[in-house]
Write an enzyme that holds these catalytic residues in place. Structure first.
Site, PDB file in Angstrom:
ATOM      1  CB  CYS A 125      11.634 -10.476  55.882  1.00 40.97           C
ATOM      2  SG  CYS A 125      12.624 -11.960  55.701  1.00 40.97           S
ATOM      3  CG  ASN A 129      10.379 -16.165  56.226  1.00 41.50           C
ATOM      4  OD1 ASN A 129      10.273 -15.340  55.320  1.00 41.50           O
ATOM      5  ND2 ASN A 129      10.992 -15.892  57.362  1.00 41.50           N
ATOM      6  CG  HIS A 164       7.841 -11.302  57.397  1.00 46.45           C
ATOM      7  ND1 HIS A 164       7.865 -11.977  56.200  1.00 46.45           N
ATOM      8  CD2 HIS A 164       8.971 -11.669  58.065  1.00 46.45           C
ATOM      9  CE1 HIS A 164       8.966 -12.709  56.152  1.00 46.45           C
ATOM     10  NE2 HIS A 164       9.647 -12.559  57.263  1.00 46.45           N
TER      11      HIS A 164
HETATM   12  O1  UT7 Z   1      12.143 -13.618  58.210  1.00 44.09           O
HETATM   13  C1  UT7 Z   1      13.158 -12.873  58.803  1.00 44.09           C
HETATM   14  C2  UT7 Z   1      12.927 -12.697  60.261  1.00 44.09           C
HETATM   15  N1  UT7 Z   1      13.159 -13.932  60.918  1.00 44.09           N
HETATM   16  C3  UT7 Z   1      12.570 -14.253  62.030  1.00 44.09           C
HETATM   17  O2  UT7 Z   1      11.782 -13.503  62.535  1.00 44.09           O
HETATM   18  C4  UT7 Z   1      12.968 -15.561  62.679  1.00 44.09           C
HETATM   19  C5  UT7 Z   1      12.749 -15.533  64.144  1.00 44.09           C
HETATM   20  N2  UT7 Z   1      13.190 -16.740  64.818  1.00 44.09           N
HETATM   21  C6  UT7 Z   1      12.592 -17.940  64.696  1.00 44.09           C
HETATM   22  O3  UT7 Z   1      11.658 -18.088  63.931  1.00 44.09           O
HETATM   23  C7  UT7 Z   1      13.060 -19.046  65.604  1.00 44.09           C
HETATM   24  O4  UT7 Z   1      14.095 -18.535  66.413  1.00 44.09           O
HETATM   25  C8  UT7 Z   1      13.547 -20.341  64.891  1.00 44.09           C
HETATM   26  C9  UT7 Z   1      12.361 -21.059  64.270  1.00 44.09           C
HETATM   27  C10 UT7 Z   1      14.596 -20.001  63.854  1.00 44.09           C
HETATM   28  C11 UT7 Z   1      14.165 -21.305  65.916  1.00 44.09           C
HETATM   29  O5  UT7 Z   1      13.187 -21.623  66.893  1.00 44.09           O
HETATM   30  P1  UT7 Z   1      13.519 -21.420  68.441  1.00 44.09           P
HETATM   31  O6  UT7 Z   1      12.306 -21.855  69.146  1.00 44.09           O
HETATM   32  O7  UT7 Z   1      13.978 -20.003  68.648  1.00 44.09           O
HETATM   33  O8  UT7 Z   1      14.673 -22.448  68.683  1.00 44.09           O
HETATM   34  P2  UT7 Z   1      16.064 -22.272  69.433  1.00 44.09           P
HETATM   35  O9  UT7 Z   1      17.103 -21.871  68.435  1.00 44.09           O
HETATM   36  O10 UT7 Z   1      15.897 -21.418  70.669  1.00 44.09           O
HETATM   37  O11 UT7 Z   1      16.352 -23.746  69.900  1.00 44.09           O
HETATM   38  C12 UT7 Z   1      15.489 -24.430  70.851  1.00 44.09           C
HETATM   39  C13 UT7 Z   1      15.866 -25.897  70.861  1.00 44.09           C
HETATM   40  C14 UT7 Z   1      17.362 -26.150  71.037  1.00 44.09           C
HETATM   41  O12 UT7 Z   1      17.498 -27.381  71.757  1.00 44.09           O
HETATM   42  P3  UT7 Z   1      17.789 -27.379  73.341  1.00 44.09           P
HETATM   43  O13 UT7 Z   1      19.045 -26.582  73.522  1.00 44.09           O
HETATM   44  O14 UT7 Z   1      16.594 -26.728  73.968  1.00 44.09           O
HETATM   45  O15 UT7 Z   1      17.919 -28.825  73.647  1.00 44.09           O
HETATM   46  C15 UT7 Z   1      17.853 -26.353  69.614  1.00 44.09           C
HETATM   47  O16 UT7 Z   1      19.004 -27.156  69.562  1.00 44.09           O
HETATM   48  O17 UT7 Z   1      15.507 -26.510  69.609  1.00 44.09           O
HETATM   49  C16 UT7 Z   1      16.689 -27.048  68.978  1.00 44.09           C
HETATM   50  N3  UT7 Z   1      16.581 -26.748  67.551  1.00 44.09           N
HETATM   51  C17 UT7 Z   1      16.058 -27.600  66.660  1.00 44.09           C
HETATM   52  N4  UT7 Z   1      15.550 -28.831  66.783  1.00 44.09           N
HETATM   53  C18 UT7 Z   1      15.071 -29.433  65.678  1.00 44.09           C
HETATM   54  C19 UT7 Z   1      16.948 -25.617  66.915  1.00 44.09           C
HETATM   55  N5  UT7 Z   1      16.644 -25.711  65.607  1.00 44.09           N
HETATM   56  C20 UT7 Z   1      16.092 -26.930  65.412  1.00 44.09           C
HETATM   57  C21 UT7 Z   1      15.586 -27.615  64.298  1.00 44.09           C
HETATM   58  N6  UT7 Z   1      15.068 -28.853  64.479  1.00 44.09           N
HETATM   59  N7  UT7 Z   1      15.583 -27.059  63.069  1.00 44.09           N
END
Ligand code: UT7
Length: 352
Positions: free
Chosen positions: A122, A300, A269
């Site tokens: 990216c 994205n 980005h």
């Molecule tokens: O473009 C290249 C560079 N990329 C980036 O910069 C990406 C950076 N990261 C992100 O954008 C975020 O980390 C994501 C959008 C990918 C994920 O969001 P997050 O807020 O970091 O979620 P997480 O993985 O920390 O998960 C938080 C909670 C978890 O549940 P509990 O354990 O709190 O109950 C996950 O199981 O959200 C849950 N979860 C979801 N729920 C519904 C994780 N992914 C999903 C989902 N839908 N898709």
């Protein structure tokens, strides 16, 4: 000792025109959630995305890259025969051989010039901007067509909660060339191979097999086709971004010689709207400073996201040609590139 000839170019470089192509198919969060174990509300709240574009039917990476490139060329007013090099920034061109840029250049009516792909995830467009402006300053090219184009969805598992809701497809392009005053700052760019595995593919081409730990073909009943896909450890990337990027942004402003108060637009980005809001706050940019939010309807699009976001802001009047903008690309590698630029003129309206 012989003294071999060198070249001298133009120190002042600017973006002379911009173009974009957004695939026809609009995919809402609700549609993504027909397959993905998530909710439209969760996706919007955690990423800022309401819908994204996915390529379909007659669209390919080659065709969308060529359309965006041709539009940038037309909007720049530079004739095709004046383009000395074509750079295609992408991570989703699907063959190692041939690479993409020569075919894309040929489709635009530019043949015979150097044309090459640049892969820096990216961060790709920012890397391309640094390479293209360096070529013009060094005298190896006078005008460069720089394209960021992705069909990210070829490598996304629609059931993967870490990627399926985030990525989209699209292409954006700019023409760079000599200018009276300089419009592209030195890049503040870098990489962190220690964290390379935070964004990776699940297929090992050397041994021609899926990487067992990342193999997501778990349900042959409902998902009979194993597919190569991208794995992203989102929170790990998020943490890396929070530490690395503010420093890159501050250095980019400092190296540009432009005062922070003179930045008029922020175009990071489009990875996650929350990351961008945090960066804006931490950098102390004014709350009402226009900031790209193309992620809302485009998702994205990796190396295409910055030119697409820039085009959207210029087309809708949220930003104006000639304004001073701060750009920042970051992602797989892990890699990043920040620059201060002056924006190209707004693009002519297009019929998609
Ligand atoms: O473009 C290249 C560079 N990329 C980036 O910069 C990406 C950076 N990261 C992100 O954008 C975020 O980390 C994501 C959008 C990918 C994920 O969001 P997050 O807020 O970091 O979620 P997480 O993985 O920390 O998960 C938080 C909670 C978890 O549940 P509990 O354990 O709190 O109950 C996950 O199981 O959200 C849950 N979860 C979801 N729920 C519904 C994780 N992914 C999903 C989902 N839908 N898709």
């Amino acid at each position: 000792m012989v003294n071999i000839n060198t070249t001298t170019g133009h120190q002042n470089v600017a973006m002379l025109g911009i173009g974009a192509y957004r695939p026809k198919r609009v995919v809402t969060n609700a549609e993504v959630c027909e397959v993905l174990d998530s909710t439209p509300e969760w996706i919007e709240e955690r990423t800022g995305i309401k819908s994204r574009r996915w390529f379909s039917e007659d669209e390919t990476l080659r065709s969308i890259a060529a359309t965006a490139g041709a539009r940038a060329l037309k909007n720049s007013g530079v004739a095709p025969e004046k383009i000395d090099a074509v750079i295609l920034c992408t991570s989703s061109w699907l063959t190692f051989v041939p690479n993409g840029a020569p075919s894309v250049a040929y489709d635009i009516g530019i043949n015979g010039v150097p044309a090459f792909d640049l892969t820096a995830g990216c961060g790709g467009f920012g890397y391309g901007l640094a390479v293209a402006s360096g070529m013009i300053r060094g005298g190896t090219a006078e005008h460069v067509l720089l394209i960021g184009a992705e069909t990210m969805t070829v490598g996304i598992n629609p059931k993967d909660r870490g990627t399926a809701m985030i990525f989209g497809d699209g292409a954006g392009a700019v023409v760079l060339g000599p200018s009276e005053v300089n419009g592209v700052s030195p890049a503040v760019w870098g990489s962190d191979g220690e964290n390379a595995s935070a964004i990776r593919q699940n297929f090992d081409f050397l041994n021609y097999q899926f990487v067992a730990a990342d193999y997501q073909h778990k349900d042959p009943e409902t998902d009979p086709m194993p597919r190569m896909s991208m794995i992203m450890e989102g929170p790990r990337v998020f943490r890396w971004a929070a530490i690395t990027l503010p420093r890159a942004l501050s250095e980019a402003i400092e190296n540009s010689g432009v005062a922070k108060e003179d930045i008029e637009v922020f175009i990071p980005h489009q990875a996650n709207a929350r990351i961008n809001e945090l960066m804006k706050q931490n950098l102390g940019l004014p709350e009402d400073l226009p900031m790209a939010n193309d992620i809302e309807t485009t998702g994205n699009t990796s190396a295409a996201s910055i030119p697409l976001a820039m085009e959207e802001m210029l087309r809708t009047g949220k930003a104006k040609g000639g304004q001073v903008a701060l750009l920042l690309g970051f992602g797989a590698g892990l890699s990043y590139s920040g620059q201060v630029v002056t924006l190209p003129p707004a693009p002519a309206p297009e019929e998609d």
